[in-house]
Design a protein around this motif. Structure first.
Motif, PDB file in Angstrom:
ATOM      1  N   ARG A 121       0.812  -1.210   0.000  1.00  0.00           N
ATOM      2  CA  ARG A 121       0.000   0.000   0.000  1.00  0.00           C
ATOM      3  C   ARG A 121       0.849   1.264   0.000  1.00  0.00           C
ATOM      4  O   ARG A 121       0.313   2.367   0.081  1.00  0.00           O
ATOM      5  CB  ARG A 121      -0.950   0.002   1.205  1.00  0.00           C
ATOM      6  N   ASN A 123       3.626   3.831  -2.080  1.00  0.00           N
ATOM      7  CA  ASN A 123       3.724   4.192  -3.490  1.00  0.00           C
ATOM      8  C   ASN A 123       5.103   3.844  -4.037  1.00  0.00           C
ATOM      9  O   ASN A 123       5.555   4.429  -5.015  1.00  0.00           O
ATOM     10  CB  ASN A 123       3.417   5.680  -3.704  1.00  0.00           C
ATOM     11  N   SER A 157      -0.592  -5.644  -5.461  1.00  0.00           N
ATOM     12  CA  SER A 157      -1.046  -4.262  -5.332  1.00  0.00           C
ATOM     13  C   SER A 157      -2.418  -4.287  -4.668  1.00  0.00           C
ATOM     14  O   SER A 157      -3.091  -5.326  -4.643  1.00  0.00           O
ATOM     15  CB  SER A 157      -1.127  -3.604  -6.712  1.00  0.00           C
ATOM     16  N   PRO A 161      -7.767   1.356  -6.642  1.00  0.00           N
ATOM     17  CA  PRO A 161      -6.919   2.545  -6.484  1.00  0.00           C
ATOM     18  C   PRO A 161      -7.189   3.303  -5.191  1.00  0.00           C
ATOM     19  O   PRO A 161      -6.280   3.921  -4.629  1.00  0.00           O
ATOM     20  CB  PRO A 161      -7.287   3.392  -7.711  1.00  0.00           C
ATOM     21  N   ASN A 164      -4.788   2.600  -2.269  1.00  0.00           N
ATOM     22  CA  ASN A 164      -3.377   2.974  -2.240  1.00  0.00           C
ATOM     23  C   ASN A 164      -3.110   3.830  -1.024  1.00  0.00           C
ATOM     24  O   ASN A 164      -3.960   4.648  -0.622  1.00  0.00           O
ATOM     25  CB  ASN A 164      -3.005   3.717  -3.520  1.00  0.00           C
ATOM     26  N   GLU A 175      -0.980   7.607  -4.895  1.00  0.00           N
ATOM     27  CA  GLU A 175      -0.282   7.037  -6.030  1.00  0.00           C
ATOM     28  C   GLU A 175      -0.217   5.515  -5.899  1.00  0.00           C
ATOM     29  O   GLU A 175      -0.063   4.983  -4.796  1.00  0.00           O
ATOM     30  CB  GLU A 175       1.126   7.603  -6.140  1.00  0.00           C
ATOM     31  N   PRO A 176      -0.293   4.788  -7.016  1.00  0.00           N
ATOM     32  CA  PRO A 176      -0.195   3.321  -6.937  1.00  0.00           C
ATOM     33  C   PRO A 176       1.212   2.896  -6.560  1.00  0.00           C
ATOM     34  O   PRO A 176       2.177   3.640  -6.756  1.00  0.00           O
ATOM     35  CB  PRO A 176      -0.550   2.882  -8.360  1.00  0.00           C
ATOM     36  N   GLY A 198      -0.134  -7.430  -9.833  1.00  0.00           N
ATOM     37  CA  GLY A 198      -0.989  -6.262  -9.781  1.00  0.00           C
ATOM     38  C   GLY A 198      -2.407  -6.627 -10.161  1.00  0.00           C
ATOM     39  O   GLY A 198      -2.673  -7.718 -10.685  1.00  0.00           O
ATOM     40  N   ASN A 202      -5.617  -1.617 -11.064  1.00  0.00           N
ATOM     41  CA  ASN A 202      -4.659  -0.925 -10.186  1.00  0.00           C
ATOM     42  C   ASN A 202      -3.296  -1.587 -10.343  1.00  0.00           C
ATOM     43  O   ASN A 202      -2.758  -2.203  -9.423  1.00  0.00           O
ATOM     44  CB  ASN A 202      -5.113  -0.978  -8.725  1.00  0.00           C
ATOM     45  N   SER A 205       2.856   0.671 -10.932  1.00  0.00           N
ATOM     46  CA  SER A 205       3.169   1.762 -11.853  1.00  0.00           C
ATOM     47  C   SER A 205       4.492   1.559 -12.576  1.00  0.00           C
ATOM     48  O   SER A 205       4.713   2.172 -13.623  1.00  0.00           O
ATOM     49  CB  SER A 205       3.199   3.098 -11.094  1.00  0.00           C
TER      50      SER A 205
END
Length: 619
Positions: A121, A123, A157, A161, A164, A175-176, A198, A202, A205
């Motif tokens: 969780r 970023n 992930s 979203p 996050n 941010e992811p 992931g 979501n 990144s």
């Protein structure tokens, strides 16, 4: 072989009668004597519980691990902050000097892939293995974390979203997460029964596993700012100077892009999916290498694997649905160079399907082997394997062996679009042999795709051999051509035909621009021995029936044969027949192929790519 450890033996007084069993990989887990390994049961000793944020407690366990194996029970655990591991050179006590200088890597043992789960969780990357420091918190560039492992757990992930969590300092952020593992300065780190996953809505990144370039040559990622600013200085260990360490200017590594890579990385039964970057990104130059068995990758936007390293192997597994980042340069696997050409890359027994642009792109490679793989081409593929086409210099592509692979066109491929193998210029000393192309599922309009697409300038290579049942190209810095017949209908050779000229409709390659489709002939431009290859797709020639093939030229209204060969059919149905002719020419001639049929049967020469073709070159 696995070494079994029974939980109740270690904590008998507390959990008398417990029958919980853990499986530990012997390889890399505890040296030559796994029974002497030290185990720390994190759930009990650090009071972590499933479905809670365990960042602080797990970080404490990592900081205090002292080379022990951290055992974590089944369950789902949240990481609101990344777990960072940077051991000091003297962290391992009472051992020889070599082990003190190269401390042990982080060792985490879960209870099973998709059983012990960490939800990232933050970023950032969930786990960060950042080299080795000394007591002054200087980063020691020539010492490595050694023999660490991540066994039997997964990193996810958040599923939405909105879930996050936090930035690098654990402050709230939406941010992811960037990915699963970031690592540098590691040696012989292994991932066993491990996954980074992931969610479709979501995705991570960046990358699943990231081995970054420690240099400002990284133009699109401020790596030093993000991860190196917490260290006091950059040093190398030198026992011959006062204090034992020599300060270095980090700018010195600009010209040495493989500096402080992670070497001998092992991936055994690893699965990585749904990343916006690569599943495995090894951009740290030739200093990075890895080996994988049963590596499974899908849904990564930049591609499956990117590497610039030496001596890496991929055996088994699959790479599916990767490379859909909206560019024309993505691929399932990309091999490129940084500072030097990567040497010794091997891909074997891997399934490629649903990737974008290319399944494999060798931008730069020496002594690579691609063998016994299965490539499925759909509408998004330009070429299954693209060789070269990135660096127009001699020596960047050399010693490539692409052999015994299976290529299949799916129903969705587009007409006039695809090629199984794309060969660009400056390819040297390479062999492409006994690959199979299956176009059965493709519509007729798609059959204009090539098996080999020979790009302009390709003749600048040398010592290249392409075999597919016969030699199609044997190029030693000499002109060559490939033509075939892709007309809408087959060519019928009626019985009684005498030296009927074979018609060609498509030029696949013509280095000297010497093939004339109007006269169906190739004008030789050099004096010397020439090799010509002919493949005929014959249908409806009865068993025991004989035909003759002539290679020759027309002069003063008469045909002059240079080489004549006979074929007697052994089947009533379709048959592929090959002919090879070596002739000496002392002056330019317009070479053509003619067939004589006195068999009593009419038969067909079938049209289509790689069915009936004609090629040749100067020896």
């Amino acid at each position: 072989m696995k070494t079994k450890f029974f939980f109740c033996v270690s904590v008998l007084l507390t959990f008398l009668g417990c029958t919980k069993e853990y499986n530990f990989y012997e390889e890399g887990s505890a040296g030559d004597n796994p029974s002497q390994a030290k185990y720390v049961f994190v759930n009990e000793e650090y009071s972590i519980q499933p479905n809670t944020d365990v960042s602080s407690a797990l970080q404490q366990a990592v900081d205090e691990s002292d080379g022990a194996i951290l055992v974590i029970d089944a369950g789902t655990y949240y990481l609101d902050c990344p777990i960072v591991y940077t051991p000091k050179m003297n962290m391992v006590a009472n051992t020889n000097i070599s082990n003190i200088l190269n401390p042990t890597g982080l060792k985490i043992q879960g209870d099973g892939i998709n059983s012990t789960i960490f939800i990232n969780r933050s970023n950032d990357y969930a786990f960060q293995l950042l080299g080795v420091t000394n007591d002054n918190n200087d980063l020691v560039f020539n010492k490595f974390q050694t023999n660490g492992f991540f066994n039997d757990f997964s990193i996810y992930s958040p599923s939405l979203p909105s879930e996050n969590g936090n930035d690098m300092e654990c402050n709230p952020d939406i941010e992811p997460p960037k990915g699963g593992v970031l690592m540098f300065g590691c040696k012989a780190f292994s991932f066993n029964n491990f996954s980074v996953a992931g969610f479709e809505n979501n995705k991570f990144s960046e990358h699943g596993i990231y081995i970054p370039l420690l240099s400002s040559l990284t133009t699109d990622y401020p790596f030093e700012t993000s991860y190196l600013n917490d260290f006091e200085d950059y040093v190398t260990h030198n026992a011959n100077i006062s204090g034992g360490f020599q300060v270095i200017d980090i700018n010195l590594i600009y010209d040495n892009p493989d500096f402080y890579a992670s070497t001998s990385t092992i991936l055994n039964n690893v699965e990585i999916n749904n990343c916006n970057g690569f599943a495995l990104n090894g951009e740290n130059g030739v200093g990075f290498n890895f080996s994988s068995i049963n590596l499974k990758i899908y849904g990564c936007e930049d591609g499956g694997i990117y590497t610039e390293g030496h001596s890496s192997t991929i055996e088994g597994g699959f790479i599916l649905g990767c490379g859909f980042n909206g560019t024309t340069t993505s691929a399932g696997i990309i091999i490129d160079r940084r500072g030097a050409n990567p040497n010794g890359f091997s891909v074997r027994d891997v399934e490629f399907d649903g990737n974008n642009n290319y399944h494999i792109w060798l931008k730069s490679s020496i002594n690579a082997e691609i063998t016994l793989n299965r490539f499925v081409n759909n509408q998004s593929i330009k070429s299954s394997c693209k060789i070269g086409g990135a660096h127009n210099n001699y020596g960047f592509i050399s010693g490539i062996n692409l052999n015994n692979n299976f290529f299949r066109y799916s129903e969705q491929i587009l007409p006039n679009y695809q090629n199984a193998i794309e060969l660009n210029n400056y390819i040297k000393y390479s062999i492409f042999r006994d690959n199979t192309l299956d176009t059965g599922a493709a519509s007729n309009s798609a059959n204009n795709s090539n098996f080999y697409e020979i790009k302009p300038g390709f003749s600048q290579g040398n010592n290249l051999v392409i075999h597919n049942g016969i030699t199609l190209v044997d190029n030693n810095n000499s002109p060559f051509f490939i033509v075939d017949n892709r007309s809408a209908s087959n060519l019928t050779i009626q019985t009684g035909s005498n030296r009927e000229k074979v018609n060609w409709t498509d030029i696949i390659q013509d280095s000297a621009n010497s093939f004339n489709l109007d006269s169906d002939s190739y004008l030789t431009t050099s004096v010397g021995y020439h090799t010509f290859n002919l493949t005929l797709g014959i249908d409806d020639l009865g068993v025991g029936k004989t035909i003759k093939v002539d290679f020759g030229y027309e002069e003063n209204g008469s045909f002059v044969p240079l080489n004549s060969q006979f074929h007697t059919s052994n089947t009533n149905g379709y048959n592929t027949v090959t002919f090879l002719a070596n002739v000496y020419l002392s002056s330019p001639k317009n070479i053509e192929v003619r067939i004589t049929n006195n068999s009593g049967d009419d038969f067909d020469l079938l049209s289509g790519p790689n069915v009936t073709n004609f090629s040749g070159n100067l020896n």
